[in-house]
Write a protein that holds these residues in place. Structure first.
Motif: not given
Length: 418
Positions: A66-77, A209-210, A342-349
């Motif tokens: 679930a963490i894996a899915l959340s990281g890639i799907l919701f990391g950009f939040f 976005n995703l 500006t991309q740190h959330g997505a990269v962290a995800g």
């Protein structure tokens, strides 16, 4: 409430955002209590629910998947909606899932709630990791702060298993650990609502976005650090998930027996101490040198433990925590720092995705290998030794070539104005 500061201030970031920094440390402490107690929980649940090693591993891989899915799907939040809103949403979901452990006692319920908890962790953890970039002033400080953050995670990882052991010895269900987590979530949500967060920097050129998150998979820095972290996580997870089972029933000398009984706790103590020590070490030594040397020692500890048996494992596996301590936060920090804020959330995800995929895969795979050899977990640790060896090879290459040097130097100029 928004992420935008309501008043201007000339105070240094460390002083101005002390409350939000402390809250971030507290979040990592809280969720470490539950996720890193899974080894002790599995040991209890195997007996209570008559589960095989492979079945019991679901207590771990449900959360990690679930963490894996959340990281890639919701990391950009965190980049799109702001760190504060994303953190509060993740904590709320985690708190509800933790409280729901008291609505039943079935394996199916526990599996579902652990999965939901993993989704929540992915949401607030990626936001917290992105937040570190907003409250630090250089890529070097970012790495030291990440080690401190993971140090508090390490403390939570000590407290959680100790609570489970203590409660079990008194006839109290391990599920009360999640009631404690739910209460802490409520406190932290209130804390977050009334805490000032730094402004979230957003790009004016491209939408967040995703699709942008998935596009990062084509970046050599994102994938390189993700693969290194995946190998590290495979080694680390093997200890807190399966070491209690590997050493279960061990009888030897008094000191060795004590070490076998508290091996995971000692490992977590060394890991926490090492992360705080890392703040000093990384000020004085090259991070690539530290990663190479420490990964080499980790490999030696794993190889000796797998091939020389329980007595050696009782001492060397806990000791490896001291050398593992700086691996994850340093590699994570350097991977994130190669990109614009500006991309740190997505990269962290994205990095979290590969972190969790590795953690989710290694636990059942080790269980399957052990079951294939009559339930002997030593064979599972031979697999983990291979992962540690591959990590060591990768860190040798990283030290010799230093492929991220240019990107990190550029980030200091463009993102931190140095």
């Amino acid at each position: 409430m928004t992420d935008v500061a309501q008043k201007s201030s000339t105070a240094p970031a460390k002083t101005r955002y002390f409350a939000v920094t402390a809250l971030t440390y507290a979040m990592f402490f809280m969720f470490a209590m539950t996720t890193d107690a899974v080894g002790e929980i599995i040991k209890i649940a195997k007996g209570d629910m008559n589960l095989s090693n492979t079945q019991a591993s679901a207590f771990h891989w449900a959360t990690m998947t679930a963490i894996a899915l959340s990281g890639i799907l919701f990391g950009f939040f965190a980049d799109k909606f702001g760190r504060k809103k994303t953190i509060i949403a993740g904590l709320a979901l985690y708190g509800l899932a933790s409280a729901a452990f008291f609505t039943g006692t079935t394996f199916q319920l526990y599996f579902t709630l652990l999965f939901v908890s993993g989704l929540a962790i992915g949401i607030f953890k990626t936001a917290a990791l992105a937040l570190i970039s907003d409250i630090t002033t250089s890529t070097e400080e970012h790495t030291r702060t990440m080690n401190a953050l993971e140090g508090f995670f390490g403390i939570g990882a000590i407290v959680g298993p100790l609570l489970v052991i203590s409660m079990h010895s008194r006839g109290i269900s391990w599920t009360y650990l999640y009631l404690i987590a739910a209460a802490l979530c409520l406190i932290m949500i209130i804390w977050a609502v009334f805490t000032e967060y730094p402004e979230t920097k957003k790009s004016t050129d491209e939408p967040i976005n995703l699709g942008k998150s998935f596009a990062l998979m084509g970046n050599k820095y994102a994938m390189g650090f993700s693969m290194a972290i995946a190998l590290y996580v495979a080694a680390e997870v093997s200890i807190f998930v399966w070491l209690p089972s590997y050493l279960d029933g061990y009888t030897g000398g008094q000191i060795a027996t004590w070490m076998a009984t508290y091996a995971v706790m000692v490992f977590f103590v060394f890991r926490a101490l090492g992360r705080f020590l890392g703040i000093w070490i990384l000020k004085h030594f090259s991070w690539t040198t530290v990663m190479m040397l420490f990964s080499g020692v980790i490999f030696i500890c794993f190889a000796a433990s797998a091939f020389f048996g329980q007595t050696v494992a009782a001492f060397l596996m806990p000791l490896s925590g001291l050398f593992m301590s700086m691996m994850y936060p340093t590699l994570n920090s350097k991977g994130i720092s190669c990109f614009p804020k500006t991309q740190h959330g997505a990269v962290a995800g994205l990095i979290l995705f590969f972190t969790a995929v590795s953690a989710a895969a290694i636990a059942p795979l080790m269980g399957f290998v052990a079951d294939s050899f009559g339930g002997d977990m030593r064979y599972g640790f031979i697999l983990a030794t291979i992962m540690a060896g591959l990590l060591f090879i990768g860190m040798i290459y990283n030290h010799l070539k230093d492929p991220a040097a240019t990107a990190l130097q550029q980030a200091n100029v463009t993102e931190y104005n140095l």
